[in-house]
Design an enzyme around this catalytic site. Structure first.
Site, short mmCIF file in Angstrom:
data_model
loop_
_atom_site.label_atom_id
_atom_site.label_comp_id
_atom_site.label_asym_id
_atom_site.label_seq_id
_atom_site.Cartn_x
_atom_site.Cartn_y
_atom_site.Cartn_z
N GLY A 11 0.78 -1.24 0.00
CA GLY A 11 0.00 0.00 0.00
C GLY A 11 0.80 1.28 0.00
N THR A 12 2.00 1.26 -0.61
CA THR A 12 2.76 2.53 -0.65
C THR A 12 2.06 3.55 -1.55
OG1 THR A 12 4.23 1.81 -2.44
CG2 THR A 12 4.97 1.38 -0.18
N HIS A 108 0.60 0.80 -13.36
CA HIS A 108 1.43 -0.35 -13.77
C HIS A 108 2.89 0.11 -13.73
CE1 HIS A 108 2.44 -4.03 -15.83
NE2 HIS A 108 3.23 -3.33 -16.62
C1 GRF Z 1 3.04 -1.01 -7.71
O1 GRF Z 1 4.32 -1.28 -8.19
C2 GRF Z 1 2.09 -0.85 -8.85
O2 GRF Z 1 2.69 -0.36 -10.00
C3 GRF Z 1 1.59 -2.25 -9.08
O3 GRF Z 1 1.53 -2.82 -7.81
C4 GRF Z 1 2.47 -2.19 -6.95
C5 GRF Z 1 1.74 -1.79 -5.70
O4 GRF Z 1 2.60 -1.41 -4.67
N1 GRF Z 1 0.32 -2.23 -9.76
P1 GRF Z 1 2.02 -0.78 -3.34
O5 GRF Z 1 1.11 -1.82 -2.69
O6 GRF Z 1 1.29 0.47 -3.69
O7 GRF Z 1 3.22 -0.51 -2.49
#
Ligand code: GRF
Length: 199
Positions: A11-12, A108
């Site tokens: 969830g960053t 993405h």
């Molecule tokens: C990100 O790299 C995004 O591009 C992909 O999933 C990842 C999610 O990371 N769709 P986070 O959970 O937001 O840290």
């Protein structure tokens, strides 16, 4: 306008969206965080920020159709206008996508249409590209193929590893996703065929 963020992991991106909303850079309510993983860190971030959460674990349902019906019902109850996928690891059905047509965004970690799929960073790195970076796009029935809203270039350095490259890409994700969301909120994104015009 009310936004629901769908997550399955750390969830960053959700955190970047929460922080932007708190700063007033996203002028909309974060109404709900939906997750299919009950103990993911994204849910903890949501709870800390005082955002309602909704967990739908795959194993509790007979089919994808059933899960999606439950999610849709919740979204309608909460009067959600925009769905933001942020590391949500399940593919949505065509029916679900059509019920929020042109109102679902995804991020993405590669420059689409290159390196679609779940290993966008690794695939780009192993391919030896010199430039990669994240893409925000509208979600359509075909995976990672909807109209592109924003992209950010990330140079691949000679001494990059997959991990350092991933870090650089995530840093850009956290800038462009909130920006794309606010453009949507302001009604500035106009889809014309494959293209998104930013008004
Ligand atoms: C990100 O790299 C995004 O591009 C992909 O999933 C990842 C999610 O990371 N769709 P986070 O959970 O937001 O840290």
């Amino acid at each position: 306008m009310k936004i629901a963020v769908f997550c399955s992991g750390s969830g960053t991106n959700l955190q970047a969206i929460i922080d932007s909303q708190k700063r007033g850079d996203i002028k909309a309510d974060l109404g709900l965080v939906v997750s299919d993983v009950k103990d993911c860190f994204a849910l903890r971030r949501a709870e800390k920020a005082g955002i309602r959460t909704f967990v739908v674990e795959r194993k509790a349902f007979k089919s994808k159709k059933e899960i999606e019906a439950v999610i849709l019902k919740k979204l309608k109850e909460e009067k959600i206008d925009l769905i933001v996928l942020a590391g949500y690891m399940r593919l949505l059905s065509a029916d679900f996508i059509n019920s929020y047509k042109n109102k679902i965004l995804n991020i993405h970690p590669a420059l689409l249409p290159s390196f679609k799929g779940t290993h966008g960073i690794k695939d780009a790195f192993e391919c030896g590209v010199k430039v990669t970076g994240p893409t925000v796009h509208f979600v359509t029935e075909d995976m990672d193929a909807g109209p592109i809203v924003l992209q950010a270039p990330v140079m691949v350095m000679e001494d990059d590893t997959e991990e350092t490259l991933a870090e650089a890409i995530h840093k850009e994700e956290h800038k462009i996703y909130p920006r794309a969301i606010q453009l949507f909120v302001e009604g500035k994104l106009k889809i014309e065929g494959r293209k998104v015009r930013i008004m």
